[in-house]
Design a protein around this motif. Sequence first.
Motif, PDB file in Angstrom:
ATOM      1  N   LYS A  73       0.847  -1.197   0.000  1.00  0.00           N
ATOM      2  CA  LYS A  73       0.000   0.000   0.000  1.00  0.00           C
ATOM      3  C   LYS A  73       0.872   1.233   0.000  1.00  0.00           C
ATOM      4  O   LYS A  73       1.738   1.400   0.844  1.00  0.00           O
ATOM      5  N   PRO A  75       0.648   4.859   0.841  1.00  0.00           N
ATOM      6  CA  PRO A  75      -0.287   5.759   1.508  1.00  0.00           C
ATOM      7  C   PRO A  75      -0.489   7.076   0.756  1.00  0.00           C
ATOM      8  O   PRO A  75      -1.453   7.773   0.977  1.00  0.00           O
ATOM      9  N   SER A  77      -1.426   7.485  -2.280  1.00  0.00           N
ATOM     10  CA  SER A  77      -1.978   6.850  -3.478  1.00  0.00           C
ATOM     11  C   SER A  77      -2.129   7.803  -4.656  1.00  0.00           C
ATOM     12  O   SER A  77      -2.091   7.392  -5.806  1.00  0.00           O
ATOM     13  N   ARG A  78      -2.265   9.085  -4.400  1.00  0.00           N
ATOM     14  CA  ARG A  78      -2.416  10.037  -5.496  1.00  0.00           C
ATOM     15  C   ARG A  78      -1.071  10.436  -6.104  1.00  0.00           C
ATOM     16  O   ARG A  78      -1.021  11.146  -7.089  1.00  0.00           O
ATOM     17  N   SER A 107     -10.735  -1.020  -8.125  1.00  0.00           N
ATOM     18  CA  SER A 107     -11.099  -0.132  -7.023  1.00  0.00           C
ATOM     19  C   SER A 107     -10.004  -0.124  -5.952  1.00  0.00           C
ATOM     20  O   SER A 107      -9.625   0.934  -5.440  1.00  0.00           O
ATOM     21  N   GLU A 108      -9.498  -1.303  -5.621  1.00  0.00           N
ATOM     22  CA  GLU A 108      -8.423  -1.402  -4.634  1.00  0.00           C
ATOM     23  C   GLU A 108      -7.156  -0.738  -5.159  1.00  0.00           C
ATOM     24  O   GLU A 108      -6.479  -0.015  -4.430  1.00  0.00           O
ATOM     25  N   SER A 110      -6.944   1.741  -7.091  1.00  0.00           N
ATOM     26  CA  SER A 110      -7.094   3.197  -7.073  1.00  0.00           C
ATOM     27  C   SER A 110      -6.792   3.804  -5.707  1.00  0.00           C
ATOM     28  O   SER A 110      -6.616   5.012  -5.584  1.00  0.00           O
ATOM     29  N   THR A 111      -6.705   2.971  -4.672  1.00  0.00           N
ATOM     30  CA  THR A 111      -6.376   3.460  -3.327  1.00  0.00           C
ATOM     31  C   THR A 111      -4.884   3.356  -3.024  1.00  0.00           C
ATOM     32  O   THR A 111      -4.464   3.573  -1.888  1.00  0.00           O
ATOM     33  N   GLY A 112      -4.088   2.986  -4.018  1.00  0.00           N
ATOM     34  CA  GLY A 112      -2.641   2.873  -3.817  1.00  0.00           C
ATOM     35  C   GLY A 112      -2.163   1.478  -3.477  1.00  0.00           C
ATOM     36  O   GLY A 112      -1.004   1.281  -3.129  1.00  0.00           O
ATOM     37  N   VAL A 113      -3.034   0.490  -3.569  1.00  0.00           N
ATOM     38  CA  VAL A 113      -2.668  -0.900  -3.272  1.00  0.00           C
ATOM     39  C   VAL A 113      -2.221  -1.579  -4.563  1.00  0.00           C
ATOM     40  O   VAL A 113      -2.857  -1.420  -5.604  1.00  0.00           O
TER      41      VAL A 113
END
Length: 182
Positions: A73, A75, A77-78, A107-108, A110-113
Amino acid sequence: GGTTMKGPGNDFDADYHWRRLATCHPRGAVAATVNTPASLPDAVKQRLGLAEGHAYAILDVKEANGERLVKVKNPWSRAGAWKGLYSLGDSRNWTPELLSTLGYTESEASTGVFWIPWRELCAYFGTLHLSWNPFMLYPGPGGRATKPTRLASHARFDYADSNLLLPQFQLRVSAEVPATVS
């Protein structure tokens, strides 16, 4: 501190550390993070989407299709998405079956994972940090965890049913006086 994964005179044993993570992480005995080096070549940052001098959390470790994979991950993510092997755009390595087996979704992502092969993680990250849960390190009869009663500090702690609740110590010196530590 952490374990340096690469560099001059490095004795990092990737197989040994994989076995430790693969055995202990799934049962909650260790929380792990990895850091990229402070100076990551621009070409690597652009090609792989990694940030230099940045910590990433290790969320899971699995062996699938003969590959050692680490779920990581970012953190931030952007700040950019992983673009290397097993990135969502890597249609050569991802199959619908493997995506389903690992439960990995857009979807996952897109959160940085992201998932990264262990060998790639060892090649591009500089330090592995392991935080051990002492409650999970002492299997008792039948493999059940037991509470440790003594640590190097020779103090007793009630770990109860905690998950990664580790004792923290802070030492402050307010005056210059001779002291004995025993």
